[in-house]
Enzyme design. Sequence first.
Site, PDB file in Angstrom:
ATOM      1  N   ILE A   1      29.411  21.406  10.163  1.00  0.00           N
ATOM      2  CA  ILE A   1      28.548  21.072   9.042  1.00  0.00           C
ATOM      3  C   ILE A   1      29.400  20.761   7.810  1.00  0.00           C
ATOM      4  O   ILE A   1      30.532  21.237   7.684  1.00  0.00           O
ATOM      5  CB  ILE A   1      27.590  22.247   8.755  1.00  0.00           C
ATOM      6  CG1 ILE A   1      26.461  21.817   7.839  1.00  0.00           C
ATOM      7  CG2 ILE A   1      28.339  23.442   8.171  1.00  0.00           C
ATOM      8  CD1 ILE A   1      25.355  22.851   7.731  1.00  0.00           C
ATOM      9  N   GLY A   2      28.885  19.929   6.920  1.00  0.00           N
ATOM     10  CA  GLY A   2      29.567  19.707   5.656  1.00  0.00           C
ATOM     11  C   GLY A   2      29.910  18.250   5.402  1.00  0.00           C
ATOM     12  O   GLY A   2      29.568  17.352   6.176  1.00  0.00           O
ATOM     13  N   ILE A  12      32.825  16.558   5.328  1.00  0.00           N
ATOM     14  CA  ILE A  12      33.803  15.840   6.153  1.00  0.00           C
ATOM     15  C   ILE A  12      33.165  15.291   7.430  1.00  0.00           C
ATOM     16  O   ILE A  12      33.331  14.094   7.737  1.00  0.00           O
ATOM     17  CB  ILE A  12      35.024  16.721   6.453  1.00  0.00           C
ATOM     18  CG1 ILE A  12      35.809  16.979   5.156  1.00  0.00           C
ATOM     19  CG2 ILE A  12      35.927  16.067   7.499  1.00  0.00           C
ATOM     20  CD1 ILE A  12      36.941  17.974   5.289  1.00  0.00           C
ATOM     21  N   GLU A  47      27.818  21.920  19.060  1.00  0.00           N
ATOM     22  CA  GLU A  47      27.119  23.164  18.769  1.00  0.00           C
ATOM     23  C   GLU A  47      26.000  22.924  17.766  1.00  0.00           C
ATOM     24  O   GLU A  47      24.904  23.455  17.901  1.00  0.00           O
ATOM     25  CB  GLU A  47      28.108  24.190  18.222  1.00  0.00           C
ATOM     26  CG  GLU A  47      27.488  25.525  17.902  1.00  0.00           C
ATOM     27  CD  GLU A  47      28.479  26.504  17.316  1.00  0.00           C
ATOM     28  OE1 GLU A  47      28.321  27.706  17.554  1.00  0.00           O
ATOM     29  OE2 GLU A  47      29.419  26.065  16.622  1.00  0.00           O
ATOM     30  N   ILE A  91      39.567  26.623   6.256  1.00  0.00           N
ATOM     31  CA  ILE A  91      39.770  27.052   4.875  1.00  0.00           C
ATOM     32  C   ILE A  91      41.235  26.991   4.470  1.00  0.00           C
ATOM     33  O   ILE A  91      41.575  26.581   3.359  1.00  0.00           O
ATOM     34  CB  ILE A  91      39.212  28.481   4.684  1.00  0.00           C
ATOM     35  CG1 ILE A  91      37.678  28.449   4.804  1.00  0.00           C
ATOM     36  CG2 ILE A  91      39.646  29.077   3.350  1.00  0.00           C
ATOM     37  CD1 ILE A  91      37.029  29.805   4.832  1.00  0.00           C
TER      38      ILE A  91
END
Length: 323
Positions: free
Chosen positions: A109-110, A112, A131, A206
């Site tokens: 998710i997100g 990128i 997923e 991260i």
Amino acid sequence: RRRPRVDVALITVSPAARHGYHSLGVSVDVARAALQVADKIVAYVTPNMPRTFGDGQVHTSHLDVALYGDSPIHELRKRKEAGAEVEDAIGKLVAENLVRDGATLQMGIGGIPDATLRYCRSHKDLGIHSEMFSDGIIDLVRRGVITNVHKRFQPGLITGGFAVGTRALYDFMHDNPSITMMDIAYVNDTHIIRQQPKMTAINSCIEVDITGQVVSDSIGSRIFSGVGGQMDFIRGAALCPDGRAILALPSQTARGESRIVATLKPNGGVVTTRAHAHFVVTEHGIVDLWGKSIRERAQLLISVAHPDHRPALEAAARERNIF
């Protein structure tokens, strides 16, 4: 396997279809396993939950309590965030250099993953075995880019465990026979993942140290998220003969701190080990760590760090006798 014990499963489902089956809709993932072992099942039934095909069918007779309402399910709000230009640049690099025609994609998710999909509009015959997925698939399906025609398992179908997006995504999923939502034990099975053609796993993280250790679920000792399926898909894509395992991250935080570091923050949790890291992408380029020595890894990772931080990283590498 009944670990842990589940006394009550609280689920949200679509209204029952004419044969009495509700659907878990956008969230089959681990919910199906909970239903199989729970002593009691309490369902919130709402027309805002799309009805999807696959493993998420629940018959009315299995519900101990059914509550009816029309509260909306969770949606992602689209907004312009700081760092969007960097994410866009990373997505462009991944799409144009690492995603091939006929590839099967997994993405988290997100910004990128969404940017990567935006730059895949000229690709052909992509497949989805992921997923989770979000709104980014809709445009590619409508353009005929996502066809799933080459997938070995569930050809012709988008395969997912859960979905998080806007109402547009949920409306697209409702009664859509080209989408199958499956138990996460199937979706994240490396035996399945590794056999999909050109399996391409795109995951964010991260922090990465200069030896290739990847932190994805914490900022130091503060837990940021779950580990999700990163380990499963990175491993599965790496085992695929023509697969690509990709980790993508901005080179620095909003505060200007490098996300490629000499040493990980204290108590940072390594989700993907240095032995499993392959492609690492920032807005400054793409490097492949597979089969490289520690010295070579450090050189490659420093080359895609933000230019402002490269001298300090090189000095730290010398201090650690890596250079």
